[in-house]
Design an enzyme around this catalytic site. Structure first.
Site, short mmCIF file in Angstrom:
data_model
loop_
_atom_site.label_atom_id
_atom_site.label_comp_id
_atom_site.label_asym_id
_atom_site.label_seq_id
_atom_site.Cartn_x
_atom_site.Cartn_y
_atom_site.Cartn_z
N ASP A 65 1.00 -1.11 -0.16
CA ASP A 65 -0.18 0.16 0.11
C ASP A 65 0.90 1.29 -0.04
O ASP A 65 1.99 1.16 0.43
CB ASP A 65 -0.85 -0.15 1.42
N PHE A 66 0.63 2.39 -0.46
CA PHE A 66 1.11 3.45 -0.47
C PHE A 66 1.11 4.33 0.61
O PHE A 66 2.01 4.69 1.33
CB PHE A 66 0.88 4.23 -1.79
N ASP A 67 -0.20 4.98 0.79
CA ASP A 67 -0.37 5.85 2.06
C ASP A 67 -0.27 5.19 3.28
O ASP A 67 -0.97 4.11 3.73
CB ASP A 67 -1.79 6.70 1.70
N GLY A 95 -5.31 3.65 -2.86
CA GLY A 95 -6.31 4.40 -3.45
C GLY A 95 -6.31 5.95 -3.40
O GLY A 95 -7.28 6.55 -3.69
N LYS A 107 -8.02 -3.51 -4.75
CA LYS A 107 -6.70 -4.10 -4.52
C LYS A 107 -6.55 -5.41 -4.74
O LYS A 107 -5.62 -6.10 -5.20
CB LYS A 107 -6.04 -3.57 -3.35
N ASP A 158 -7.23 -2.31 2.29
CA ASP A 158 -6.34 -3.32 2.12
C ASP A 158 -6.64 -4.82 2.58
O ASP A 158 -6.11 -5.67 2.03
CB ASP A 158 -5.06 -2.95 2.78
#
Length: 208
Positions: A8-10, A97, A141, A168
């Site tokens: 995940d990014f954030d 997202g 995802k 997630d």
């Protein structure tokens, strides 16, 4: 052996939420961050909450948004963790997202193999308040991870997924190594590895 690693990014690869940083820049942090918190905890529908938050950014100059997105703080240990996974021969990607303005910049910076996220629409050099893309829904995802596993001929057991929020959950369900990283309680229910310290290097002992 891990062949595919999905971050995940954030609040996972990056220390914070991109949309909250954009909101702070535009003076709407209080409204946006309260929605973000509830969405990540699974209290709100992700699609609806994303559209609601992006609408509050309408009018933010694109160049200003780019500057914010290229100066986000990386999570401690991100570079070392990615480097180790790549040394093991894994394909390393990020799902978000959040937004392409941030993920593409950091994918290049970190040497990721790919990034999948959403596009902030613009009008005349300003954000229009609309968004679209690959990661708009709570199950996006997981859907994308299954597609990648099929394309790369990779099994669930050869996959690690690392995330922190409710959107997630679908991704962790597709991974043999399902990591809840400084995560909301709802995500921990889907994890078999739980890390509560903000340091991605803490993952490394689990994958050797």
């Amino acid at each position: 052996m891990i062949k595919l690693a999905v971050f995940d990014f954030d609040s996972t690869l990056m220390d914070g939420e991109t949309i909250d940083f954009l909101a702070k820049e535009y003076g709407v942090w209080q409204q946006v961050s309260s929605i973000t918190e509830r969405a990540m905890s699974g209290e709100l529908d992700f699609f609806e909450s994303l559209n609601e938050r992006v609408a509050l950014l309408k009018g933010l100059p694109l160049e200003q948004a780019k500057r914010v997105c290229q100066n986000l703080p990386l999570m401690q240990g991100a570079e070392e963790c990615i480097e180790e996974l790549k040394n093991m021969g894994a394909k390393v990607v990020c799902f978000s997202g959040g937004f392409h303005l941030a993920t593409r910049y950091f994918a290049n910076k970190l040497g990721l193999h790919a990034d999948f996220s959403n596009i902030l629409h613009t009008n005349g050099g300003f954000l229009s308040g609309r968004v679209g893309g690959d990661m708009m829904f709570s199950n996006s995802k997981g859907d994308m991870l299954r597609r990648l596993q099929s394309l790369l001929n990779t099994t669930k057991q050869e996959t690690i997924a690392i995330g922190n929020g409710a959107n997630d959950c679908s991704m962790l369900e597709c991974a043999g190594y399902a990591v809840a990283f400084c995560a909301k309680p709802i995500l921990k229910q889907h994890a078999n590895i739980i890390i509560d310290e903000k340091d991605l290097r803490k993952i490394l002992p689990y994958i050797h």
